[in-house]
Design a protein around this motif. Sequence first.
Motif, PDB file in Angstrom:
ATOM      1  N   VAL A  99      16.809-100.195  -2.675  1.00 15.33           N
ATOM      2  CA  VAL A  99      16.249-100.515  -3.985  1.00 15.33           C
ATOM      3  C   VAL A  99      15.718 -99.235  -4.594  1.00 15.33           C
ATOM      4  CG1 VAL A  99      14.501-101.829  -5.226  1.00 15.33           C
ATOM      5  CG2 VAL A  99      15.660-102.860  -3.277  1.00 15.33           C
ATOM      6  N   ASP A 100      16.185 -98.901  -5.805  1.00 10.35           N
ATOM      7  CA  ASP A 100      15.735 -97.716  -6.527  1.00 10.35           C
ATOM      8  C   ASP A 100      14.917 -98.142  -7.731  1.00 10.35           C
ATOM      9  OD1 ASP A 100      17.246 -96.211  -4.769  1.00 10.35           O
ATOM     10  OD2 ASP A 100      18.981 -96.147  -6.092  1.00 10.35           O
ATOM     11  N   LYS A 101      13.744 -97.546  -7.908  1.00 14.79           N
ATOM     12  CA  LYS A 101      12.884 -97.764  -9.074  1.00 14.79           C
ATOM     13  C   LYS A 101      12.545 -99.235  -9.301  1.00 14.79           C
ATOM     14  CE  LYS A 101      14.904 -93.817 -11.420  1.00 14.79           C
ATOM     15  NZ  LYS A 101      15.689 -93.404 -12.573  1.00 14.79           N
ATOM     16  N   ASN A 102      12.516-100.039  -8.275  1.00 12.31           N
ATOM     17  CA  ASN A 102      12.171-101.461  -8.324  1.00 12.31           C
ATOM     18  C   ASN A 102      13.118-102.327  -9.138  1.00 12.31           C
ATOM     19  OD1 ASN A 102       9.904-101.141  -6.712  1.00 12.31           O
ATOM     20  ND2 ASN A 102       8.555-100.791  -8.456  1.00 12.31           N
ATOM     21  N   ASN A 103      14.148-101.752  -9.785  1.00  9.40           N
ATOM     22  CA  ASN A 103      15.021-102.590 -10.604  1.00  9.40           C
ATOM     23  C   ASN A 103      16.510-102.326 -10.418  1.00  9.40           C
ATOM     24  OD1 ASN A 103      15.243-100.177 -11.905  1.00  9.40           O
ATOM     25  ND2 ASN A 103      14.556-100.905 -13.895  1.00  9.40           N
ATOM     26  N   THR A 104      16.892-101.482  -9.485  1.00 13.15           N
ATOM     27  CA  THR A 104      18.297-101.232  -9.192  1.00 13.15           C
ATOM     28  C   THR A 104      18.538-101.479  -7.711  1.00 13.15           C
ATOM     29  OG1 THR A 104      18.395 -99.566 -10.927  1.00 13.15           O
ATOM     30  CG2 THR A 104      20.174 -99.559  -9.318  1.00 13.15           C
ATOM     31  N   ILE A 105      19.457-102.381  -7.403  1.00 12.42           N
ATOM     32  CA  ILE A 105      19.773-102.721  -6.014  1.00 12.42           C
ATOM     33  C   ILE A 105      21.181-102.215  -5.724  1.00 12.42           C
ATOM     34  CG2 ILE A 105      20.037-104.596  -4.362  1.00 12.42           C
ATOM     35  CD1 ILE A 105      18.339-106.269  -6.382  1.00 12.42           C
ATOM     36  N   LYS A 106      21.306-101.417  -4.672  1.00 14.47           N
ATOM     37  CA  LYS A 106      22.615-100.935  -4.237  1.00 14.47           C
ATOM     38  C   LYS A 106      22.947-101.606  -2.918  1.00 14.47           C
ATOM     39  CE  LYS A 106      22.464 -96.478  -6.514  1.00 14.47           C
ATOM     40  NZ  LYS A 106      22.543 -95.040  -6.363  1.00 14.47           N
ATOM     41  N   LEU A 107      24.061-102.316  -2.893  1.00 10.66           N
ATOM     42  CA  LEU A 107      24.521-103.002  -1.693  1.00 10.66           C
ATOM     43  C   LEU A 107      25.683-102.219  -1.091  1.00 10.66           C
ATOM     44  CD1 LEU A 107      24.600-106.627  -3.131  1.00 10.66           C
ATOM     45  CD2 LEU A 107      22.843-105.639  -1.677  1.00 10.66           C
ATOM     46  N   PHE A 108      25.686-102.071   0.229  1.00 14.62           N
ATOM     47  CA  PHE A 108      26.731-101.350   0.935  1.00 14.62           C
ATOM     48  C   PHE A 108      27.305-102.247   2.028  1.00 14.62           C
ATOM     49  CE2 PHE A 108      23.445 -98.336  -0.323  1.00 14.62           C
ATOM     50  CZ  PHE A 108      24.168 -97.453  -1.099  1.00 14.62           C
ATOM     51  N   GLY A 109      28.617-102.122   2.277  1.00 17.31           N
ATOM     52  CA  GLY A 109      29.239-102.886   3.346  1.00 17.31           C
ATOM     53  C   GLY A 109      30.677-102.451   3.550  1.00 17.31           C
ATOM     54  N   ILE A 110      31.250-102.875   4.683  1.00 10.56           N
ATOM     55  CA  ILE A 110      32.642-102.522   4.960  1.00 10.56           C
ATOM     56  C   ILE A 110      33.597-103.652   4.589  1.00 10.56           C
ATOM     57  CG2 ILE A 110      32.073-100.880   6.776  1.00 10.56           C
ATOM     58  CD1 ILE A 110      32.869-102.984   8.836  1.00 10.56           C
ATOM     59  N   ASP A 111      33.092-104.869   4.473  1.00 14.61           N
ATOM     60  CA  ASP A 111      33.922-106.016   4.112  1.00 14.61           C
ATOM     61  C   ASP A 111      33.715-106.327   2.634  1.00 14.61           C
ATOM     62  OD1 ASP A 111      35.459-108.270   3.983  1.00 14.61           O
ATOM     63  OD2 ASP A 111      34.430-109.351   5.598  1.00 14.61           O
ATOM     64  N   LYS A 112      34.730-106.076   1.825  1.00 14.20           N
ATOM     65  CA  LYS A 112      34.614-106.243   0.378  1.00 14.20           C
ATOM     66  C   LYS A 112      34.328-107.694  -0.004  1.00 14.20           C
ATOM     67  CE  LYS A 112      36.958-104.774  -3.833  1.00 14.20           C
ATOM     68  NZ  LYS A 112      38.160-104.146  -4.377  1.00 14.20           N
ATOM     69  N   GLU A 113      34.916-108.621   0.730  1.00 20.76           N
ATOM     70  CA  GLU A 113      34.734-110.041   0.440  1.00 20.76           C
ATOM     71  C   GLU A 113      33.279-110.473   0.666  1.00 20.76           C
ATOM     72  OE1 GLU A 113      36.779-114.278   1.794  1.00 20.76           O
ATOM     73  OE2 GLU A 113      37.501-112.389   2.621  1.00 20.76           O
ATOM     74  N   GLN A 114      32.706-110.103   1.794  1.00 23.41           N
ATOM     75  CA  GLN A 114      31.312-110.453   2.081  1.00 23.41           C
ATOM     76  C   GLN A 114      30.359-109.758   1.116  1.00 23.41           C
ATOM     77  OE1 GLN A 114      30.456-109.579   6.164  1.00 23.41           O
ATOM     78  NE2 GLN A 114      30.995-111.638   6.832  1.00 23.41           N
ATOM     79  N   LEU A 115      30.642-108.515   0.781  1.00 24.05           N
ATOM     80  CA  LEU A 115      29.803-107.776  -0.152  1.00 24.05           C
ATOM     81  C   LEU A 115      29.773-108.463  -1.521  1.00 24.05           C
ATOM     82  CD1 LEU A 115      28.140-105.130  -0.430  1.00 24.05           C
ATOM     83  CD2 LEU A 115      30.202-104.097  -1.350  1.00 24.05           C
ATOM     84  N   GLY A 116      30.919-108.913  -1.983  1.00 24.26           N
ATOM     85  CA  GLY A 116      30.998-109.626  -3.251  1.00 24.26           C
ATOM     86  C   GLY A 116      30.255-110.951  -3.211  1.00 24.26           C
ATOM     87  N   GLN A 117      30.323-111.659  -2.075  1.00 28.82           N
ATOM     88  CA  GLN A 117      29.611-112.927  -1.926  1.00 28.82           C
ATOM     89  C   GLN A 117      28.105-112.715  -1.981  1.00 28.82           C
ATOM     90  OE1 GLN A 117      30.587-116.115  -1.744  1.00 28.82           O
ATOM     91  NE2 GLN A 117      32.732-115.580  -2.008  1.00 28.82           N
ATOM     92  N   VAL A 118      27.612-111.675  -1.305  1.00 24.30           N
ATOM     93  CA  VAL A 118      26.177-111.384  -1.303  1.00 24.30           C
ATOM     94  C   VAL A 118      25.721-110.986  -2.702  1.00 24.30           C
ATOM     95  CG1 VAL A 118      24.418-109.793  -0.424  1.00 24.30           C
ATOM     96  CG2 VAL A 118      26.066-110.809   1.141  1.00 24.30           C
TER      97      VAL A 118
END
Length: 179
Positions: free
Chosen positions: A125-144
């Motif tokens: 979380v950057d500056k309390n208003n930007t969330i960066k999600l990282f993952g190796i499975d594109k499908e699960q990342l999109g679901q989250v």
Amino acid sequence: MSRVGKKTICIPSSVKVTYSEHLLNVKGEKGVLTRLVHPDIDLNIENQNINVTMKKDDRVSRALQGLTRSLVSNMVIGVDKGFERVLQINGIGYRATIKGQTITFNLGYSSPVLFDLQESVSATVDKNNTIKLFGIDKEQLGQVAAAIRKLRPPEPYKGKGIKYAEEHIKRKAGKTGVK
């Protein structure tokens, strides 16, 4: 044949791919992904390239060929480089904080919303208003990312809520006073 399905997938030198009995394993620096391939589709791995072929030529097999090629390509890219999804929170008092695998959202509700991440997805979380999600499975990342956005979708009048970074919110005009 599918145009997408005809393209070959180049395997980077840091990625190991094994395929036997319709079970595909892709292993790289970031982790390991496994997927079961449909029986009508076959994968040919040779010279650091993967070709997706159909066992029979019908409408369903042609569709599955393009789908399988995209899924396998995403697996190879995921274990080599990984994927990232960025969400933005807009609104006065709306913010997010992260502690371990739990993200706490203040989204204008009477109490904070707790969101538990899956083991395969990490976040910052950057500056309390930007969330960066990282993952190796594109499908699960999109679901989250979709589940987080669903907590408070952006509204069209002021744009308050959680949206994807590349998303554009089409604004509506508010009420006009009677003259």
